[in-house]
Design a protein around this motif. Structure first.
Motif, PDB file in Angstrom:
ATOM      1  N   ALA A  72      30.652  26.340  50.014  1.00  0.00           N
ATOM      2  CA  ALA A  72      30.808  26.025  48.695  1.00  0.00           C
ATOM      3  C   ALA A  72      30.627  27.475  48.371  1.00  0.00           C
ATOM      4  CB  ALA A  72      29.565  25.284  48.477  1.00  0.00           C
ATOM      5  N   VAL A  73      29.859  28.311  48.674  1.00  0.00           N
ATOM      6  CA  VAL A  73      29.642  29.747  47.807  1.00  0.00           C
ATOM      7  C   VAL A  73      30.908  30.405  48.205  1.00  0.00           C
ATOM      8  CG1 VAL A  73      28.405  31.981  48.121  1.00  0.00           C
ATOM      9  CG2 VAL A  73      27.082  29.666  48.185  1.00  0.00           C
ATOM     10  N   VAL A  74      31.468  30.453  49.228  1.00  0.00           N
ATOM     11  CA  VAL A  74      32.807  31.369  49.467  1.00  0.00           C
ATOM     12  C   VAL A  74      33.740  30.576  48.577  1.00  0.00           C
ATOM     13  CG1 VAL A  74      34.440  31.700  51.045  1.00  0.00           C
ATOM     14  CG2 VAL A  74      31.997  31.993  51.883  1.00  0.00           C
ATOM     15  N   LEU A  75      34.009  29.202  48.739  1.00  0.00           N
ATOM     16  CA  LEU A  75      34.928  28.705  47.789  1.00  0.00           C
ATOM     17  C   LEU A  75      34.917  29.099  46.335  1.00  0.00           C
ATOM     18  CD1 LEU A  75      36.325  25.089  48.835  1.00  0.00           C
ATOM     19  CD2 LEU A  75      37.547  27.199  48.364  1.00  0.00           C
ATOM     20  N   VAL A  76      33.709  28.911  45.834  1.00  0.00           N
ATOM     21  CA  VAL A  76      33.502  28.979  44.404  1.00  0.00           C
ATOM     22  C   VAL A  76      33.491  30.664  44.161  1.00  0.00           C
ATOM     23  CG1 VAL A  76      31.724  29.151  42.725  1.00  0.00           C
ATOM     24  CG2 VAL A  76      31.912  27.084  44.039  1.00  0.00           C
ATOM     25  N   THR A  77      32.877  31.462  45.118  1.00  0.00           N
ATOM     26  CA  THR A  77      33.064  32.980  44.733  1.00  0.00           C
ATOM     27  C   THR A  77      34.511  33.256  44.626  1.00  0.00           C
ATOM     28  OG1 THR A  77      30.997  33.414  45.625  1.00  0.00           O
ATOM     29  CG2 THR A  77      32.269  35.090  45.308  1.00  0.00           C
ATOM     30  N   VAL A  78      35.385  32.871  46.032  1.00  0.00           N
ATOM     31  CA  VAL A  78      36.578  33.428  45.924  1.00  0.00           C
ATOM     32  C   VAL A  78      37.564  32.925  45.107  1.00  0.00           C
ATOM     33  CG1 VAL A  78      38.659  33.273  47.597  1.00  0.00           C
ATOM     34  CG2 VAL A  78      36.285  33.771  48.407  1.00  0.00           C
ATOM     35  N   GLN A  79      37.507  31.612  44.509  1.00  0.00           N
ATOM     36  CA  GLN A  79      38.269  31.042  43.629  1.00  0.00           C
ATOM     37  C   GLN A  79      37.984  31.849  42.190  1.00  0.00           C
ATOM     38  OE1 GLN A  79      40.486  29.533  45.410  1.00  0.00           O
ATOM     39  NE2 GLN A  79      40.030  27.427  45.236  1.00  0.00           N
ATOM     40  N   LEU A  80      36.806  32.013  41.950  1.00  0.00           N
ATOM     41  CA  LEU A  80      36.525  32.661  40.627  1.00  0.00           C
ATOM     42  C   LEU A  80      36.894  34.027  40.786  1.00  0.00           C
ATOM     43  CD1 LEU A  80      34.708  31.970  38.473  1.00  0.00           C
ATOM     44  CD2 LEU A  80      32.745  33.217  39.037  1.00  0.00           C
ATOM     45  N   GLY A  81      36.580  34.596  41.869  1.00  0.00           N
ATOM     46  CA  GLY A  81      37.303  36.065  41.984  1.00  0.00           C
ATOM     47  C   GLY A  81      38.648  36.212  42.070  1.00  0.00           C
ATOM     48  N   ILE A  82      39.439  35.174  42.434  1.00  0.00           N
ATOM     49  CA  ILE A  82      40.889  35.535  42.453  1.00  0.00           C
ATOM     50  C   ILE A  82      41.196  35.284  40.913  1.00  0.00           C
ATOM     51  CG2 ILE A  82      43.085  34.194  43.130  1.00  0.00           C
ATOM     52  CD1 ILE A  82      42.016  33.527  45.724  1.00  0.00           C
ATOM     53  N   TYR A  83      40.645  34.113  40.182  1.00  0.00           N
ATOM     54  CA  TYR A  83      40.966  33.990  39.180  1.00  0.00           C
ATOM     55  C   TYR A  83      40.737  35.139  38.154  1.00  0.00           C
ATOM     56  CZ  TYR A  83      40.406  31.868  34.433  1.00  0.00           C
ATOM     57  OH  TYR A  83      40.379  31.724  32.794  1.00  0.00           O
ATOM     58  N   ARG A  84      39.756  35.800  38.266  1.00  0.00           N
ATOM     59  CA  ARG A  84      39.148  37.048  37.639  1.00  0.00           C
ATOM     60  C   ARG A  84      40.252  38.344  38.118  1.00  0.00           C
ATOM     61  NH1 ARG A  84      33.663  37.614  34.955  1.00  0.00           N
ATOM     62  NH2 ARG A  84      34.481  39.620  35.567  1.00  0.00           N
ATOM     63  N   GLY A  85      40.375  38.446  39.368  1.00  0.00           N
ATOM     64  CA  GLY A  85      41.084  39.437  39.747  1.00  0.00           C
ATOM     65  C   GLY A  85      42.597  39.181  39.401  1.00  0.00           C
ATOM     66  N   PHE A  86      42.954  38.086  39.359  1.00  0.00           N
ATOM     67  CA  PHE A  86      44.419  37.706  38.861  1.00  0.00           C
ATOM     68  C   PHE A  86      44.573  38.312  37.557  1.00  0.00           C
ATOM     69  CE2 PHE A  86      47.265  34.830  36.735  1.00  0.00           C
ATOM     70  CZ  PHE A  86      48.468  35.024  37.399  1.00  0.00           C
ATOM     71  N   LEU A  87      43.744  37.682  36.463  1.00  0.00           N
ATOM     72  CA  LEU A  87      43.965  38.111  35.234  1.00  0.00           C
ATOM     73  C   LEU A  87      43.830  39.528  35.050  1.00  0.00           C
ATOM     74  CD1 LEU A  87      42.030  34.899  33.369  1.00  0.00           C
ATOM     75  CD2 LEU A  87      44.434  35.393  33.909  1.00  0.00           C
ATOM     76  N   LYS A  88      42.745  40.282  35.739  1.00  0.00           N
ATOM     77  CA  LYS A  88      42.786  41.617  35.528  1.00  0.00           C
ATOM     78  C   LYS A  88      44.065  42.268  35.828  1.00  0.00           C
ATOM     79  CE  LYS A  88      39.828  45.273  36.788  1.00  0.00           C
ATOM     80  NZ  LYS A  88      39.542  46.150  35.609  1.00  0.00           N
ATOM     81  N   SER A  89      44.667  41.769  36.934  1.00  0.00           N
ATOM     82  CA  SER A  89      45.749  42.558  37.561  1.00  0.00           C
ATOM     83  C   SER A  89      46.834  42.460  36.637  1.00  0.00           C
ATOM     84  CB  SER A  89      46.134  42.092  39.046  1.00  0.00           C
ATOM     85  OG  SER A  89      47.062  40.867  38.852  1.00  0.00           O
ATOM     86  N   THR A  90      46.921  41.520  36.042  1.00  0.00           N
ATOM     87  CA  THR A  90      48.325  41.141  35.112  1.00  0.00           C
ATOM     88  C   THR A  90      48.182  42.178  33.931  1.00  0.00           C
ATOM     89  OG1 THR A  90      47.085  39.585  33.566  1.00  0.00           O
ATOM     90  CG2 THR A  90      48.010  38.645  35.450  1.00  0.00           C
ATOM     91  N   ALA A  91      46.918  42.882  33.568  1.00  0.00           N
ATOM     92  CA  ALA A  91      47.126  43.979  32.353  1.00  0.00           C
ATOM     93  C   ALA A  91      46.815  45.040  32.761  1.00  0.00           C
ATOM     94  CB  ALA A  91      46.284  43.126  31.393  1.00  0.00           C
ATOM     95  N   LEU A  92      46.703  45.325  34.136  1.00  0.00           N
ATOM     96  CA  LEU A  92      46.209  46.720  34.900  1.00  0.00           C
ATOM     97  C   LEU A  92      46.855  47.747  34.042  1.00  0.00           C
ATOM     98  CD1 LEU A  92      45.813  46.283  38.710  1.00  0.00           C
ATOM     99  CD2 LEU A  92      44.182  46.897  36.827  1.00  0.00           C
ATOM    100  N   ILE A  93      48.087  47.776  33.809  1.00  0.00           N
ATOM    101  CA  ILE A  93      48.785  48.750  33.249  1.00  0.00           C
ATOM    102  C   ILE A  93      48.325  49.139  31.745  1.00  0.00           C
ATOM    103  CG2 ILE A  93      51.266  49.368  32.178  1.00  0.00           C
ATOM    104  CD1 ILE A  93      51.391  49.172  35.137  1.00  0.00           C
ATOM    105  N   VAL A  94      48.155  48.066  31.011  1.00  0.00           N
ATOM    106  CA  VAL A  94      47.639  48.293  29.840  1.00  0.00           C
ATOM    107  C   VAL A  94      46.095  48.922  29.672  1.00  0.00           C
ATOM    108  CG1 VAL A  94      47.037  47.020  27.501  1.00  0.00           C
ATOM    109  CG2 VAL A  94      48.744  46.238  29.120  1.00  0.00           C
ATOM    110  N   ASP A  95      45.273  48.417  30.705  1.00  0.00           N
ATOM    111  CA  ASP A  95      43.963  48.740  30.787  1.00  0.00           C
ATOM    112  C   ASP A  95      44.003  50.207  31.277  1.00  0.00           C
ATOM    113  OD1 ASP A  95      42.859  46.290  30.100  1.00  0.00           O
ATOM    114  OD2 ASP A  95      42.850  45.681  32.261  1.00  0.00           O
ATOM    115  N   GLU A  96      44.924  50.825  32.098  1.00  0.00           N
ATOM    116  CA  GLU A  96      45.054  52.071  32.543  1.00  0.00           C
ATOM    117  C   GLU A  96      45.631  53.149  31.620  1.00  0.00           C
ATOM    118  OE1 GLU A  96      43.668  53.635  34.915  1.00  0.00           O
ATOM    119  OE2 GLU A  96      42.798  51.692  35.938  1.00  0.00           O
ATOM    120  N   ALA A  97      46.420  52.499  30.507  1.00  0.00           N
ATOM    121  CA  ALA A  97      46.779  53.580  29.654  1.00  0.00           C
ATOM    122  C   ALA A  97      45.811  53.966  28.526  1.00  0.00           C
ATOM    123  CB  ALA A  97      47.846  52.905  28.591  1.00  0.00           C
ATOM    124  N   GLU A  98      45.874  55.070  28.193  1.00  0.00           N
ATOM    125  CA  GLU A  98      44.699  55.866  27.186  1.00  0.00           C
ATOM    126  C   GLU A  98      45.096  55.752  25.798  1.00  0.00           C
ATOM    127  OE1 GLU A  98      42.945  59.177  28.965  1.00  0.00           O
ATOM    128  OE2 GLU A  98      42.635  58.212  30.844  1.00  0.00           O
TER     129      GLU A  98
END
Ligand SMILES: Nc1ncnc2c1ncn2[C@@H]1O[C@H](COP(=O)(O)OP(=O)(O)OP(=O)(O)O)[C@@H](O)[C@H]1O
Ligand SMILES: [Mg+2]
Lengths: 416, 246
Positions: A26-52
């Motif tokens: 359960a811990v792995v599923l929840v952590t990984v799913q949550l992590g993929i969710y957050r990792g996915f969303l973060k990755s979609t805007a990486l270019i924007v986050d990295e621009a200064e």
């Protein structure tokens, strides 16, 4: 009493391990799913986050940072002249087709920027360097895209919109999971890529009063003619288009004032902070993909399986020790003392299942990031949240066991 | 007699001091009990009147199925009678709620069982400590008291043994230590020697009697075992749910 819960738990090691496995699952599923969710969303805007950039100037019809009508390049020069603007640099994000040597076709998102600029630079470069992008039709790609793009590595050549282009370096952790493969390149190259597929011409009409009004018309060039329509790399001109204009404001300037000045100077444009653009991008992908629901279902499944296993284990543990609970009851232990034993067992299970579960997640995250470029984002906060979920899951699972304890008749103690 | 045997380090409880010579710790009046079997009620106990004097050791004997365990459960507040009432230490426990009864047992009654009912995952010392823990006595005080109690039952050197590493007689001595460590005023036991051979059964009951007398504890014990009648101050005979004589 503390020791009773723990010792009863440890008394039956195989059962305890099964419980742990269930909780880890359960811990792995929840952590990984949550992590993929957050990792996915973060990755979609990486270019924007990295621009200064302090501000991103884009069309007011922008859907998210990759999907937006272009701005006229002359706007760039106009913005550069505004009060409070220290620096303005264009970003050109044409889509393109990638044609590998062996003929494999992929879609590609070209990230055209000024290699000598300050507001956007590719990051995490693990091979090559951005200066090499001064050479026309040189690109940097993310290491994890080598295989999908069917290319071996630095020095190899493939066609982007029929223009032979050379991979001069590799980045890492720069790819949006949601997008086509990124190719970082100079503005000049990006301009050439973007115009290969289109020929532009002026179309002018005179109205009844004899006023001439002109529109620039872009016409798609049939793919078999792309090679003929090939452009030489050249610098940006006022008649070109750009996707975004990145702005750094002067130290003394007020962000809101500069924003207002830009928006009034350029009709149809909007100036947003990087955070706003990133947020819009993440929301777009969240709503567009329904990823929250999908991954949420996965996480919920983990919790359900965990609850079933832990409930079952706690219930059978209580059943095995029913005589002991009866003895405690006869001795005068209060109901809450008995519940305390069950709940403490549940909490021990939570803690001892969570720790290895989280460690496992950490390895999984390392592995997916290095081998597939999928970021499973595990933060201290998300770890705490998952621990809370685990604890709630285990304590909630004590429900049936507690029911059973409640029904124990203390008079059983005198029955053989 | 009883009071004189109390060692000076142990405080006699006020209840005991105030108790007159004929004070009764356990009083049952007109107890009747029947079990429901289908739509029939099967009577098990009828017209039970009994009392146990403070500090006495009383045996409850009778043939199998005569209702001894049922009566003991009622007197201990583990089972509600269908009729009559029970007074323990002057309190009408038949009128108490479940939670109040539980509290009453915790404060006043120690139990000893035929099957010992020790907690197998705990050591001898922890088993004894548990009885103190339930009363909110923890830490060093609990450990010291439990250890002292184990020494009184002659098991000072077995404190860290788990029940599976003790003989039957030793287990029952741990159970006696557990029943007495929190200084209850009443001890109730159901066939405590049934699982022991006759020699250790007698020895263990001698020990229980000795400790109970030192503490002024009232003991009510169900037994089949004719070899331990000599430890009793008095005996009740039960047959078919009726007291035959005491
Ligand atoms: N829960 C119950 N439901 C129905 N009948 C019961 C129940 N408990 C006991 N009885 C009946 O009550 C009678 C008395 O039982 P009890 O256990 O009190 O006898 P006992 O004197 O302790 O016998 P033993 O010496 O064999 O332990 C028996 O006939 C038994 O079948
Ligand atoms: Mg019996």
């Amino acid at each position: 009493m503390a020791s009773l819960a723990r010792k009863n738990l440890l008394e039956d090691i195989p059962r305890f391990l099964v419980a742990q496995a269930g909780i880890m699952f359960a811990v792995v599923l929840v952590t990984v799913q949550l992590g993929i969710y957050r990792g996915f969303l973060k990755s979609t805007a990486l270019i924007v986050d990295e621009a200064e950039a302090d501000l991103w100037v884009s069309s007011e019809d922008m859907v998210y940072f990759e999907l937006t009508p272009s701005l006229a390049a002359e706007n760039l020069f106009e913005i550069q002249g505004l009060d409070g603007v220290e620096l303005a640099e264009p970003l050109l994000l044409p889509s393109a087709q990638w044609h590998s040597q062996s003929g494999q076709l992929s879609t590609m998102k070209v990230i055209g920027f000024d290699p000598d600029g300050e507001l956007f630079q590719p990051w995490n470069i693990i091979e090559g360097n951005p200066e090499q992008l001064d050479e026309p039709f040189s690109i940097l790609i993310d290491r994890t895209n080598l295989r999908p793009l069917d290319i071996g590595g630095v020095g190899e050549v493939a066609d982007i919109n029929s223009i032979p282009s050379t991979v001069v370096g590799l980045t890492e952790g720069t790819q949006s999971i949601a997008s086509s493969a990124f190719a970082f390149t100079s503005l000049e190259s990006a301009l050439a890529y973007s115009t290969t597929a289109f020929s532009t011409s002026l179309s002018c009409q005179s109205d009844a009063d004899g006023n001439l009004s002109c529109d620039r018309v872009a016409r798609r060039v049939p793919q078999e003619n792309w090679a003929d329509n090939r452009q030489e790399a050249r610098t940006l001109q006022a008649s070109d288009t750009v996707t975004h204009v990145l702005v750094r404001i002067e130290n003394s300037a007020n962000l809101e004032e500069v924003r207002a000045a830009i928006e009034s100077a350029i009709p149809g444009a909007r100036a947003l902070t990087g955070e706003q653009v990133a947020e819009r991008t993440r929301l777009y992908w969240r709503d567009r993909t329904g990823i929250g629901f999908t991954l949420g279902m996965g996480a919920a499944l983990g919790v359900v399986v965990g609850v079933v296993i832990v409930s079952q284990i706690l219930y059978s543990s209580v059943s095995d020790h029913i005589k002991e609970f009866g003895t405690l009851k006869a001795m005068g232990a209060s109901d809450w003392t008995l519940y305390g034993v069950v709940i403490e067992q549940a909490m021990w299970m939570a803690v001892t299942g969570y720790a290895p579960g989280t460690a496992l997640c950490w390895f999984i995250a390392q592995w997916t990031a290095s081998s597939m470029g999928i970021v499973v984002l595990i933060t201290p906060l998300s770890s705490v949240a998952v621990f809370g979920i685990t604890l709630a899951m285990c304590v909630g699972s004590a429900f049936f066991a507690i029911q059973k304890v409640t029904r124990v008749d203390p008079a059983i103690v005198f029955k053989a | 007699m009883t009071l004189l045997n109390v060692p000076p380090t142990r405080n006699a409880t006020p209840a005991r001091l105030n108790c007159p010579e004929d004070c009764r710790t356990i009083v049952a009046r007109d107890i009747g009990m029947s079990y429901k079997l289908g739509d029939r009620r099967v009577p098990v106990l009828r017209d039970i009147d009994l009392s146990v004097r403070s500090g006495n050791v009383k045996l409850l004997m009778g043939p199998s199925g005569s209702g001894k365990t049922t009566l003991l459960s009622i007197l201990a507040g583990l089972l509600s009678p269908t009729q009559g009432r029970v007074e323990l230490l002057g309190e009408n426990i038949t009128a108490l709620s479940k939670a109040q009864l539980s509290r009453f047992r915790l404060e006043n009654i120690g139990f000893i069982f035929q099957g010992f009912n020790l907690f197998p995952a705990l050591t001898a010392l922890e088993n004894v400590e548990l009885a103190l823990d339930l009363r909110g006595i923890r830490g060093k005080e609990a450990r010291d008291r439990a250890q002292a109690m184990l020494e009184q039952v002659g098991l000072g050197d077995k404190a860290s043994n788990q029940p599976r590493d003790l003989s039957g007689g030793q287990k029952q001595r741990v159970a006696i230590a557990r029943a007495l460590v929190a200084r209850p005023k009443i001890v109730m036991a159901d066939e405590p020697t049934a699982a022991l051979d006759s020699h250790s059964g007698h020895a263990v009951m001698e020990l229980l009697r000795k400790l109970a007398k030192e503490e002024g504890v009232t003991v009510l014990m169900v037994t089949h075992d004719p070899r331990i009648v000599d430890i009793a101050d008095s005996i009740i005979h039960l047959e078919d749910g009726i007291i035959q004589g005491s």
